[in-house]
Design a protein around this motif. Structure first.
Motif: not given
Length: 497
Positions: A155, A158-159, A169, A206, A214
């Protein structure tokens, strides 16, 4: 700058150690603690030697997400549902006006090879998102806490990558989600439980007002194994079934994979779509690829329909083999396959496309059936007929040899599976029952009753057609194949006699 300091450190540390050794200082304790500290650091991070180096970097990022929904065939309903769910990311102003909470997770469930991974890639392209992919097995280790650490890293990556790329996104795709998201039974699987708990925590974290947003897309072919905490609203909000394509979908998929191949102008793709009943998208791609290989073997400049038909047989049964069988075995196999074919023509006239005596894969012979219309509901009579077709080979052996052979094993497995479908659907004398409460003895009793009854009917029907066996046996032994039209002519001629 960071690279400069790294190179400086790599050059300075060995020189320092050599200097300390020369002046008589023991550097082994320093090396030991440095090595121990490095291993401990990477273990805590979920990377490194103690975790079997399963992460080369942090996660594989698919930078080129130019794959679109238009390139996916046979999944119109699934694509429509997925696009509707993705619009929550694309049409932000509209959903804010209506007070809609954006989805956090989408679960794609269906058989293998139906395009779940491709749908996830297309979703990233549609939403203009960073795409990261991982498999459920990547998060499983023998060390407690390692999997949870990797979830956190996923996670975080991803960010970070979304911000670096200037995206609003990120799409995280987790394949085989059942590996880490299986039902918790209160046992001692602490590593699995901690990994799942961390995934649930990250999904709860989230928020719709945070950027980058996400979206998690997970895929499984065993949805029934997943923990209810994952499936509740607020986590995986949408469950989209990705099923085997129908005839229209198969035709679309075949045409997609034929675009880059030289096809003979006489190839009827509609007929090939009919012949590939119950094939997945992956199998259809394999059919087109194998057909091209057959064309290359024959030095043909184009792919002909015969190459496609051979490719269908290979995908279903495997490649032709060079097994040498005795005369007695060939005759037994021929009678066995004729038993299947004659029974199929009796219960479903016009259904046989070819009877073959050539070894292919694990089979010494096979019957290719004409494609039936896509069907999703089955009656008792239809399933009984399917069982009789499966038992036709063993029945023919009993009629001519007085005993069966091991060649009927696969046929019996198919017949027993159909009996299981009958029981679970409430189509037997047992009525409506819970199949999970059936004892092995009860299964054996009901299977024996149904199969013995249908085997008796099959033998009676085939006994009355012994002249058809005798007439077609020599042709099959000599030619090794009989097409459906010729076979039906033989049946019609000798049944009239």
């Amino acid at each position: 700058m960071r690279k400069y300091w790294l190179e400086l450190t790599i050059g300075f540390v060995p020189v320092l150690l050599i200097f300390l050794t020369v002046i008589g200082i023991n550097v082994m304790p320093v090396l030991f603690f440095a090595l121990f500290g490095t291993l401990l650091f990477f273990t805590v991070k979920g990377k490194g030697k103690l975790t079997a180096f399963s992460n080369g970097k942090s996660r594989n990022e698919v930078k080129d997400t130019s794959f679109t929904f238009g390139q996916i065939g046979g999944q119109e309903r699934a694509k429509q549902e997925l696009v509707e769910a993705l619009d929550f990311l694309v049409k932000r102003d509209q959903i804010e006006k209506l007070g809609i909470r954006p989805l956090k997770g989408i679960l794609l469930a269906g058989p293998p090879g139906t395009g779940k991974t491709l749908l996830a890639k297309a979703a990233a392209q549609y939403t203009d998102s960073i795409y990261l992919a991982a498999s459920g097995s990547e998060f499983v280790e023998m060390y407690v806490g390692v999997g949870a650490g990797r979830i956190r890293d996923l996670f975080k990556d991803a960010r970070t990558k979304a911000k670096k790329a200037g995206k609003e996104s990120a799409v995280i795709f987790i394949d085989e989600i059942e590996v880490i998201g299986g039902k918790r039974d209160g046992g001692q699987h602490r590593e699995y439980d901690q990994t799942l708990n961390q995934l649930l925590t990250e999904m709860d974290g989230i928020h719709s007002n945070e950027l980058p947003r996400i979206l998690i897309i997970a895929a499984t072919n065993r949805k029934e194994m997943l923990d209810s905490a994952l499936l509740r609203p607020g986590r995986f909000d949408r469950h989209i079934g990705v099923e085997l394509p129908d005839k229209k979908g198969r035709l679309h998929i075949l045409n997609i994979h034929a675009d880059n191949k030289p096809m003979d102008e006489n190839v009827n793709m509609d007929r090939i779509a009919e012949q590939t009943y119950s094939f997945s998208g992956a199998q259809l791609e394999s059919v087109m690829n194998e057909a091209a290989i057959y064309a290359m073997r024959e030095s043909s400049p184009v792919i002909m329909e015969s190459h496609l038909l051979m490719a269908i047989d290979k995908v279903l049964l495997g490649e032709k083999t060079d097994r040498e069988t005795t005369k007695e075995e060939r005759e037994r196999v021929a009678l066995h396959e004729l038993g299947h074919a004659i029974m199929a023509e009796h219960v479903r006239p016009g259904s046989v496309s070819q009877v073959a005596l050539s070894p292919r894969g694990g089979a010494l012979g096979y019957v290719r059936h004409q494609p039936q219309q896509d069907q999703y509901l089955y009656t008792t009579a239809f399933l009984h007929n399917q069982i009789m077709i499966a038992l036709g080979g063993a029945a023919a052996e009993e009629i001519f040899y007085g005993e069966r052979s091991t060649g009927s094993r696969g046929d019996f497995e198919q017949a027993v599976n159909i009996v299981k479908t009958l029981v679970e659907s409430g189509l037997t004398s047992l009525g409506i029952v819970d199949a999970t409460m059936m004892t092995p003895e009860k299964w054996a009793e009901i299977s024996g009753t149904i199969l013995d009854d249908l085997m008796g009917k099959t033998k009676v029907l085939l006994e009355a057609r012994k002249n058809v066996f005798e007439a077609s046996l020599q042709t099959l032994l000599k030619e090794e194949t009989i097409d459906g039209v010729s076979f039906r002519s033989m049946i019609k001629l000798h049944e009239a006699a």
